[in-house]
Scaffold this active site. Structure first.
Site, PDB file in Angstrom:
ATOM      1  N   GLY A 149      11.174 -43.237   1.067  1.00  0.00           N
ATOM      2  CA  GLY A 149      12.482 -43.458   1.881  1.00  0.00           C
ATOM      3  C   GLY A 149      13.506 -44.106   1.329  1.00  0.00           C
ATOM      4  O   GLY A 149      13.328 -44.905   0.502  1.00  0.00           O
ATOM      5  N   CYS A 161       5.832 -45.342  -2.124  1.00  0.00           N
ATOM      6  CA  CYS A 161       7.224 -45.882  -2.367  1.00  0.00           C
ATOM      7  C   CYS A 161       7.442 -46.965  -1.188  1.00  0.00           C
ATOM      8  O   CYS A 161       6.947 -47.802  -0.792  1.00  0.00           O
ATOM      9  CB  CYS A 161       8.152 -44.871  -2.471  1.00  0.00           C
ATOM     10  SG  CYS A 161       9.933 -45.386  -2.975  1.00  0.00           S
ATOM     11  N   TYR A 162       8.557 -46.450  -0.193  1.00  0.00           N
ATOM     12  CA  TYR A 162       8.988 -46.934   0.971  1.00  0.00           C
ATOM     13  C   TYR A 162       7.660 -47.075   1.973  1.00  0.00           C
ATOM     14  O   TYR A 162       7.448 -48.234   2.811  1.00  0.00           O
ATOM     15  CB  TYR A 162      10.100 -46.118   1.844  1.00  0.00           C
ATOM     16  CG  TYR A 162      10.276 -47.007   3.001  1.00  0.00           C
ATOM     17  CD1 TYR A 162      11.579 -47.933   2.879  1.00  0.00           C
ATOM     18  CD2 TYR A 162       9.720 -46.775   4.309  1.00  0.00           C
ATOM     19  CE1 TYR A 162      12.056 -48.456   4.239  1.00  0.00           C
ATOM     20  CE2 TYR A 162      10.485 -47.366   5.426  1.00  0.00           C
ATOM     21  CZ  TYR A 162      11.347 -48.345   5.378  1.00  0.00           C
ATOM     22  OH  TYR A 162      12.066 -48.970   6.290  1.00  0.00           O
ATOM     23  N   HIS A 207       5.559 -42.069  -7.085  1.00  0.00           N
ATOM     24  CA  HIS A 207       5.505 -40.901  -6.104  1.00  0.00           C
ATOM     25  C   HIS A 207       4.305 -39.806  -6.669  1.00  0.00           C
ATOM     26  O   HIS A 207       4.617 -39.104  -7.705  1.00  0.00           O
ATOM     27  CB  HIS A 207       6.929 -40.141  -6.091  1.00  0.00           C
ATOM     28  CG  HIS A 207       7.747 -40.858  -5.134  1.00  0.00           C
ATOM     29  ND1 HIS A 207       7.940 -40.486  -3.800  1.00  0.00           N
ATOM     30  CD2 HIS A 207       8.682 -41.556  -5.831  1.00  0.00           C
ATOM     31  CE1 HIS A 207       9.003 -41.338  -3.330  1.00  0.00           C
ATOM     32  NE2 HIS A 207       9.322 -42.193  -4.500  1.00  0.00           N
ATOM     33  N   GLU A 266       3.199 -37.336  -5.418  1.00  0.00           N
ATOM     34  CA  GLU A 266       3.432 -35.901  -5.057  1.00  0.00           C
ATOM     35  C   GLU A 266       4.395 -35.043  -5.737  1.00  0.00           C
ATOM     36  O   GLU A 266       4.354 -33.853  -5.661  1.00  0.00           O
ATOM     37  CB  GLU A 266       4.049 -35.999  -3.627  1.00  0.00           C
ATOM     38  CG  GLU A 266       5.518 -36.408  -3.248  1.00  0.00           C
ATOM     39  CD  GLU A 266       5.823 -37.963  -3.278  1.00  0.00           C
ATOM     40  OE1 GLU A 266       6.621 -38.435  -2.638  1.00  0.00           O
ATOM     41  OE2 GLU A 266       4.774 -38.573  -3.727  1.00  0.00           O
ATOM     42  N   SER A 305      13.557  -7.477  10.278  1.00  0.00           N
ATOM     43  CA  SER A 305      14.595  -7.423   9.341  1.00  0.00           C
ATOM     44  C   SER A 305      14.250  -6.748   7.952  1.00  0.00           C
ATOM     45  O   SER A 305      15.385  -6.267   7.267  1.00  0.00           O
ATOM     46  CB  SER A 305      15.387  -8.934   8.991  1.00  0.00           C
ATOM     47  OG  SER A 305      14.126  -9.493   8.213  1.00  0.00           O
ATOM     48  N   GLY A 306      12.969  -6.625   7.534  1.00  0.00           N
ATOM     49  CA  GLY A 306      12.446  -6.138   6.332  1.00  0.00           C
ATOM     50  C   GLY A 306      12.427  -7.377   5.271  1.00  0.00           C
ATOM     51  O   GLY A 306      11.684  -7.298   4.239  1.00  0.00           O
ATOM     52  N   GLY A 307      12.648  -8.614   5.813  1.00  0.00           N
ATOM     53  CA  GLY A 307      12.686  -9.997   4.794  1.00  0.00           C
ATOM     54  C   GLY A 307      10.951 -10.203   5.024  1.00  0.00           C
ATOM     55  O   GLY A 307      10.350  -9.844   6.008  1.00  0.00           O
ATOM     56  N   VAL A 308      10.857 -11.234   4.477  1.00  0.00           N
ATOM     57  CA  VAL A 308       9.317 -11.515   4.156  1.00  0.00           C
ATOM     58  C   VAL A 308       8.889 -12.343   5.422  1.00  0.00           C
ATOM     59  O   VAL A 308       7.817 -11.906   5.907  1.00  0.00           O
ATOM     60  CB  VAL A 308       9.189 -12.795   3.066  1.00  0.00           C
ATOM     61  CG1 VAL A 308       7.926 -13.251   2.908  1.00  0.00           C
ATOM     62  CG2 VAL A 308       9.621 -12.122   1.627  1.00  0.00           C
ATOM     63  N   ASP A 309       9.643 -13.048   6.203  1.00  0.00           N
ATOM     64  CA  ASP A 309       9.032 -13.852   7.196  1.00  0.00           C
ATOM     65  C   ASP A 309       8.855 -12.742   8.444  1.00  0.00           C
ATOM     66  O   ASP A 309       7.899 -12.727   9.074  1.00  0.00           O
ATOM     67  CB  ASP A 309      10.174 -14.968   7.626  1.00  0.00           C
ATOM     68  CG  ASP A 309      10.419 -15.905   6.730  1.00  0.00           C
ATOM     69  OD1 ASP A 309       9.759 -16.086   5.676  1.00  0.00           O
ATOM     70  OD2 ASP A 309      11.550 -16.494   6.529  1.00  0.00           O
ATOM     71  N   SER A 310       9.977 -12.148   8.747  1.00  0.00           N
ATOM     72  CA  SER A 310       9.705 -10.909   9.715  1.00  0.00           C
ATOM     73  C   SER A 310       8.741  -9.947   9.602  1.00  0.00           C
ATOM     74  O   SER A 310       7.758  -9.722  10.418  1.00  0.00           O
ATOM     75  CB  SER A 310      10.952 -10.462  10.285  1.00  0.00           C
ATOM     76  OG  SER A 310      11.355  -9.280   9.207  1.00  0.00           O
ATOM     77  N   SER A 311       8.583  -9.810   8.203  1.00  0.00           N
ATOM     78  CA  SER A 311       7.505  -8.700   7.949  1.00  0.00           C
ATOM     79  C   SER A 311       6.158  -9.134   8.095  1.00  0.00           C
ATOM     80  O   SER A 311       5.151  -8.779   8.462  1.00  0.00           O
ATOM     81  CB  SER A 311       7.934  -8.385   6.529  1.00  0.00           C
ATOM     82  OG  SER A 311       9.083  -7.587   6.344  1.00  0.00           O
ATOM     83  N   LYS A 355       7.551 -21.144   2.577  1.00  0.00           N
ATOM     84  CA  LYS A 355       7.978 -19.764   2.522  1.00  0.00           C
ATOM     85  C   LYS A 355       6.691 -19.525   1.381  1.00  0.00           C
ATOM     86  O   LYS A 355       6.390 -18.311   1.764  1.00  0.00           O
ATOM     87  CB  LYS A 355       9.168 -19.761   1.633  1.00  0.00           C
ATOM     88  CG  LYS A 355       9.464 -18.483   1.046  1.00  0.00           C
ATOM     89  CD  LYS A 355       9.848 -17.433   2.186  1.00  0.00           C
ATOM     90  CE  LYS A 355      11.182 -17.545   2.694  1.00  0.00           C
ATOM     91  NZ  LYS A 355      11.427 -16.479   3.473  1.00  0.00           N
TER      92      LYS A 355
END
Length: 529
Positions: A59, A86-87, A173, A175, A227-233, A374
């Protein structure tokens, strides 16, 4: 929709770190489920969720600042391993009786770490190694029971641990990719200390999500705005796998999709998956509505409002619909104010997942992807059998090309941008494919993650043949990222940029200049509007 907590998971407490989401992603990369929670979640509430381990993020604040993020010290008494970064190391030290000092010299970027004695989380890493630091404050006195396990020239307590209580912390860090043994450190914690199993796999996720959806829906019907996008598909494929023809997809075509997209939606969902699909042709209505509108937020509002009018007009004609499925993903939640994690993030853009139900109409929500990043959604799509050309499509805003056209949307501008954008995507699709063939890694954070064309509301002088032209420039935007939380501009080879420029000028009427956007996010956003 309530997400079932897997049998084992890691809770990441977020103290406002720029890398907060990255921690969760790195844990998931090791096939262990992780979820982000506000740093001040009460220990009793966290205990009810049953985490197998807790990670405290970094942080930007000082632990001694009046408004410093705080935590319930009871988290250290839950009986599960805790790892702080870290924090997270500093607040662990302060809460358990140690001290943090403000050093005269900060430490930012790569640093050389020297191990000191035995360490469970540094086990199997070199005696000296490069780590990524970002701090000025640092632990000056460790709590009772802790031992110092590494140091740098600037930071005498670069890591510490109380192995008897399974409490571990690093000032650096692990990560971030720049910490060369970061993955090994996380593996030591998750599998060596916590004894977790790497069983969070796509096959298991699909089985779990299908069972959840079936349990929630029963024999009722579901509608989805495709929509044809990745998420809705991916949402459509997942829900259809669970309940079959109880799902109806509605595809609202506003005319501002990329070249060839309506045809692809029809091909994949109607012909390949046999999903009940209603194609709403609203192109003319949208064109009339947007005439004369140049303000980006007004464009978003008008397009979003009209979308729901079109969608609910269809929905109300269907019988027995009780659920609305949608492709909300984790970054949507974070960027719209972190509504499910309790955070206080500023809303960066108008959130497209806030649904204006008409009077007398309400559907319960199904959001099976709302805890996925994503790249995880893409993996899920591949596992569900969606074609690569759809799964690896570029992220695309709900308002479509309207917000990649600066100023008023006209048929002329739309035609120019569709053609220019098609060239950009064709060339960079091929570039990414070459990288994949060379590296075997399609999800490389050094490949182009998102790429598109933007049409600004200006003209520029040019020369074509022996004639002076006064035509439009096209802006090419290509970024490297993994989840859109941050992004850097793609360092494309000059020959690729040159080919894109030549093709756009040669093949797209009305364009005489191409420029390349080299601004990262932040300070810019990925989209222009």
């Amino acid at each position: 929709m309530q997400t079932r907590t897997p049998g084992q998971f890691v809770a990441v407490l977020d103290f406002g770190a720029q890398y907060g989401q990255l921690i969760a992603r790195r844990v998931r990369d090791l096939h262990v489920y992780s979820e982000i929670f506000p740093c001040d979640i009460p220990a009793a509430e966290l205990a009810e969720k049953g985490p197998s381990a807790v990670i405290l993020s970094g942080g930007p604040a000082s632990v001694y600042a009046d408004d410093a993020p705080d935590m319930d010290a009871g988290v250290f008494e839950l009986g599960v391993p805790v790892l702080g970064f870290c924090y997270g190391q500093q607040i662990m030290a302060v809460k358990l009786g140690g001290e943090v000092g403000h050093t005269e010299k900060g430490e930012y970027g790569p640093a050389r770490l020297a191990r000191q004695g035995e360490s469970r989380i540094l086990d199997g890493t070199p005696a000296e190694q490069t780590v990524w630091m970002s701090h000025r404050d640092a632990v000056s006195s460790v709590p009772a029971g802790f031992s110092v396990t590494s140091a740098t020239q600037t930071c005498p307590v670069a890591s510490m641990e109380d192995a008897s209580r399974n409490l571990f912390a690093t000032q650096f860090h692990p990560e971030v990719r720049h910490t060369e043994c970061g993955r090994k450190i996380l593996q030591n914690f998750l599998f060596g200390v916590c004894g977790l199993e790497p069983d969070w796999t796509m096959d298991n996720i699909i089985d779990e999500k299908v069972a959840e959806i079936r349990e929630q829906v029963g024999e009722k019907k579901v509608i989805l705005a495709l929509s044809g996008g990745v998420d809705s598909s991916v949402t459509a494929a997942l829900v259809h796998r669970a309940i079959g023809d109880q799902l109806t997809c509605v595809f609202v075509n506003h005319g501002m999709l990329r070249k060839g997209e309506p045809e692809m939606v029809e091909e994949v969902f109607r012909k390949q998956f046999n999903v009940p699909l209603i194609h709403v042709h609203a192109e003319e209505r949208y064109s009339r509505m947007l005439a004369g509108v140049s303000d980006p937020e007004q464009k978003r509002r008008l397009i979003g409002t009209q979308f729901w009018k079109e969608f609910f007009s269809v929905a109300q004609e269907l019988d027995g619909i009780e659920y609305l499925a949608q492709g909300t993903i984790y970054p949507d939640i974070i960027e719209s104010g972190a509504r499910k994690t309790g955070g206080k993030a500023s809303t960066i853009k108008s959130h497209h997942n806030l649904i204006p139900f008409p009077d007398g109409v309400h559907f319960d929500l199904i959001e099976p992807l709302d805890h996925f990043f994503k790249d995880e959604v893409r993996e899920l799509g591949i596992a569900l059998g969606l074609p690569d050309k759809l799964v690896w499509r570029q992220p695309f805003p709900g308002p479509g090309l309207a917000i990649r056209i600066i100023g008023e949307v006209t048929p002329e501008k739309l035609a120019i941008l569709k053609e220019a954008d098609a060239v950009v995507r064709e060339e960079l699709d091929a570039y990414n494919q070459r990288l994949f063939e060379e590296t075997g890694d399609r999800n490389s954070e050094h490949a182009c993650w998102q790429y598109f064309a933007v049409l600004p509301d200006i003209r520029s002088v040019g020369v074509m043949g022996d004639e002076r032209t006064y035509q439009r420039p096209v802006i090419v935007r290509a970024v490297e990222s993994s989840d859109a939380m941050t992004a850097d501009w793609a360092k494309l080879p000059y020959d690729v940029i040159g080919r894109i420029s030549s093709r756009i000028v040669d093949e797209v009427d009305g364009v005489n200049r191409v420029v390349y956007d080299v601004t990262p996010k932040p300070p810019a956003t990925i989209e222009w509007e």
